[in-house]
Design an enzyme around this catalytic site. Structure first.
Site, PDB file in Angstrom:
ATOM      1  N   GLU A  92       4.007   8.200  14.823  1.00 31.95           N
ATOM      2  CA  GLU A  92       2.589   8.162  15.191  1.00 31.95           C
ATOM      3  C   GLU A  92       1.882   6.944  14.626  1.00 31.95           C
ATOM      4  OE1 GLU A  92       2.445  11.247  16.905  1.00 31.95           O
ATOM      5  OE2 GLU A  92       1.229   9.605  17.693  1.00 31.95           O
ATOM      6  N   LYS A 109       0.851  -1.184   0.000  1.00 31.89           N
ATOM      7  CA  LYS A 109       0.000   0.000   0.000  1.00 31.89           C
ATOM      8  C   LYS A 109       0.890   1.238   0.000  1.00 31.89           C
ATOM      9  CE  LYS A 109      -2.198   2.892   3.126  1.00 31.89           C
ATOM     10  NZ  LYS A 109      -2.296   4.085   2.268  1.00 31.89           N
ATOM     11  N   GLU A 156      10.072  15.949  15.156  1.00 33.47           N
ATOM     12  CA  GLU A 156      10.416  15.802  13.752  1.00 33.47           C
ATOM     13  C   GLU A 156       9.532  16.716  12.921  1.00 33.47           C
ATOM     14  OE1 GLU A 156       9.511  12.083  11.878  1.00 33.47           O
ATOM     15  OE2 GLU A 156      11.368  12.136  10.738  1.00 33.47           O
ATOM     16  N   CYS A 201      13.641  10.350   6.577  1.00 36.39           N
ATOM     17  CA  CYS A 201      13.511   9.923   7.971  1.00 36.39           C
ATOM     18  C   CYS A 201      14.802  10.122   8.772  1.00 36.39           C
ATOM     19  CB  CYS A 201      13.073   8.472   8.045  1.00 36.39           C
ATOM     20  SG  CYS A 201      13.846   7.449   6.800  1.00 36.39           S
ATOM     21  N   GLY A 232       7.295   5.158   7.901  1.00 40.54           N
ATOM     22  CA  GLY A 232       6.460   6.354   7.971  1.00 40.54           C
ATOM     23  C   GLY A 232       6.607   7.026   9.313  1.00 40.54           C
ATOM     24  N   GLU A 252       9.995   1.434  10.473  1.00 46.26           N
ATOM     25  CA  GLU A 252      11.078   2.371  10.233  1.00 46.26           C
ATOM     26  C   GLU A 252      10.435   3.750  10.322  1.00 46.26           C
ATOM     27  OE1 GLU A 252      12.906   3.962   6.820  1.00 46.26           O
ATOM     28  OE2 GLU A 252      13.140   4.941   8.765  1.00 46.26           O
ATOM     29  N   GLY A 281       3.292   4.395  13.173  1.00 48.88           N
ATOM     30  CA  GLY A 281       4.026   3.192  13.553  1.00 48.88           C
ATOM     31  C   GLY A 281       3.554   2.629  14.881  1.00 48.88           C
TER      32      GLY A 281
END
Lengths: 105, 503
Positions: B234, B178, B389, B287, B231, B253, B236
């Protein structure tokens, strides 16, 4: 810190409550892609550093430690709904094509 | 009627709802295409197809060499269509054409080739020390995990798709991919390459749609064995919770706030460029971006003035032009987020050294709402701008006085994904690197991620590792097989621990 919701947000919360069988919870984000966006989840495990700062249509809103320290006296934070925006998060309302947003005073 | 389709069980199909959602070019705000909008039912169909292909299909039973052939073919197809895919990627995601041609597309092809090599060469069976008594031989088998969900972000859509598809299918798994809704188009090309390479139906499935429905289904459906996600932290966290109900294997990750440490003996000219490269590549939407730069107080003023001057030379423009260094961010809302954080930072007492807003002088035809200037703030590590972040072109610079202090500041973060050390002394740099609580440290460099080395985070930057043999083995289960080779029942003395009646 106190968070409430607009009537539009309440309506989306009520719709989510009808569609889901588990307990609903709002949590406020910490950064990256959506900054302090609210996330509406079903059966969410609230982290140990989070405390309730409000509610929308009976669903509690939790915020992490540092946010509560940033806005200790701010009673004007509001959860609203934005149309057709971000579809990325796992927040329940994204299935309906809308997204909750957090607005300050 | 959508311009794209879902790919389920080897066929391009429309979503049940017939709905679609638009995808835009962030440089102009124009709609590029309507993307098929999958719902829960479509996600479940894709999951069922992947389940069947794993349980009953030929793919997991093939030898590693056979699977390697398909992966190499997909890699070749990707390389042959490099320019076309690079343009799609740059237009949809806002990354520059330079980034797409030098990093994204070749990176994806080399990922497929690397994992083809793994499939062919990494041992599936390992002999282990035998037991002398009772006499038994032990082997450890590595086997595919099963059905894997791959959920990827919008910053490196094509290469992320290769990281989730390549190793998983190389190891004999089947996958449901996805992409991020902002950037689905290049992932379509990835799936086409895999299809054209002849990978059997059901091995790779593709669904485009919202996280709240499609994503949620992939993270919690009982038929999924493993979820691999790249991604925000949050999301994750949420995926980890959803996956827990059926004890799925999970690789995450997530976010970072990585620190680039400039020691007092660094080659300043090199380090200035290195810090700019580490922060502003792809507008900081990486990231592991080095979004904090810690500079020794003895070189701070000189370094910062060079940094600001050189930052100003970067060219902001049309991502499809080779003259452009910095394209737009992926969306206007990301630029809004950067703007909010700059305001927040200034409110916290940070000092704006350059940038801070949308560019004023963009070329005609470009829409400035998704653009943001490379921004440098002088901040303190306790500020929210230094801890959270931002995922945009915003760098926080800080001063420090000793290697110990630099390490302490670098580690004072809930994240631990990347990091850099700039120094003329290898041993000293290695010593600092050893103390940084983070998954990758680059010494006198940044961003260098290759398919052969493991990548992943400490702390809330993630769980597990991708790439390298480490990443390959995370897509495989471990089975110990113990074979008792006794000549007679008399050698089964351990049965006596239950009862003499068994002898």
């Amino acid at each position: 810190m106190l968070v409430t919701g607009t009537p539009e947000a309440a309506a989306v919360v009520e719709r989510s409550a009808r569609d889901r069988r588990g307990a609903l919870t709002f949590t406020l984000g910490t950064g990256c892609c959506e900054s302090t966006a609210p996330f509406l989840y079903e059966d969410f495990l609230v982290g140990p550093d989070q405390e309730q700062v409000g509610e929308v249509a009976g669903v509690p809103v939790f915020a992490p430690d540092y946010l509560r320290h940033m806005y200790p006296d701010d009673d004007g934070m509001v959860i609203d709904v934005a149309e057709g925006v971000l579809l990325e998060s796992f927040s329940i309302e994204t299935e309906y094509g809308v997204r909750f947003v957090l607005r300050g005073r | 009627m959508a311009d794209t389709k879902l790919f389920i069980n080897g066929e391009w199909v429309e979503p049940k709802s017939g709905e679609s959602f638009p995808t835009f070019a962030p440089s102009t705000g124009e709609k590029i295409a309507d993307v098929a909008k999958a719902g829960r039912e479509d996600a479940v169909r894709a999951i069922e197809a992947a389940r069947k292909a794993f349980d009953e299909g030929p793919w997991p039973k093939m030898s590693g060499s056979e699977r390697a052939g398909y992966l190499r073919k997909a890699g070749e197809i990707i390389t042959s269509r490099q320019n076309e895919i690079a343009e799609i990627e740059a237009r949809d995601g806002g990354g520059t054409i330079k980034k797409a041609l030098f990093a994204d597309i070749p990176g994806a092809a080399s990922t497929f080739n690397y994992f083809a090599d793994c499939a062919e060469n990494v041992a599936d069976v390992e002999e282990r020390p035998a037991s002398p008594f009772p006499p038994a031989e032990s082997i450890v088998r590595r086997e595919p995990i099963g059905v894997c969900a791959g959920i990827i972000p919008w910053n490196f859509p094509f290469i992320m798709a290769s990281w989730k598809v390549g190793p998983s299918i190389a190891a004999g798994n089947t996958v449901v991919l996805k992409p991020a809704s902002f950037t689905s188009l290049s992932a379509v090309e990835m799936v086409k390459a895999v299809e054209e390479a002849g990978v059997p139906a059901g091995v790779v499935n593709f669904v485009t749609g919202p996280g709240g429905s499609v994503g949620e289904e992939l993270a919690q459906h009982p038929m999924i064995d493993k979820v691999a996600f790249t991604g925000s932290t949050e999301v994750g966290r949420r995926i980890m919770q959803l996956a827990s109900s059926t004890v799925k294997k999970v690789t995450l990750e997530l976010g970072g706030k990585s620190a680039n440490i400039v020691l007092d003996d660094a080659d300043l000219d090199l380090a200035v460029s290195g810090v700019l490269w580490g922060t502003f590549f792809h507008n900081g939407q990486v990231c592991e971006s080095g979004t904090r730069a810690l500079i020794h107080s003895s070189v701070y003023d000189e370094f910062v003035s060079m940094l600001v001057e050189r930052a100003g030379k970067m060219v902001i423009g049309d991502p499809l032009s080779f003259e452009t260094d910095l394209g737009p961010l992926v969306s206007p809302s990301q630029a809004d987020t950067a703007e909010r954080y700059v305001k927040l930072g200034l409110g916290e007492g940070a000092k704006l050294l350059c940038g801070g807003g949308r560019p004023e002088d963009l070329a005609a035809g470009l829409d400035r709402t998704a653009y943001f200037q490379p921004t440098i703030l002088e901040a303190d590590n306790s500020m929210r701008v230094a801890q959270e972040e931002i995922f945009g072109p915003v760098l926080c610079v800080m001063k420090y006085d000793s290697d110990d202090e630099a390490v302490k500041i670098a580690n004072d973060s809930i994240y631990g994904l990347g990091g850099g050390v700039w120094s003329a002394n290898a041993d000293r740099a290695l010593g600092v690197a050893a103390r940084m609580r983070t998954g990758t440290v680059w010494i006198n460099d940044y961003h260098m991620i290759t398919p052969g080395q493991p990548f992943g985070g400490y702390k809330q930057s993630g769980v597990g590792r991708e790439l390298g043999e480490y990443g390959y083995n995370e897509y495989r289960q471990i089975k110990h097989v113990w074979r008792n080779t006794s000549g007679s029942k008399a050698e089964y003395l351990h049965f006596g621990a239950l009862s003499a009646a068994l002898s």
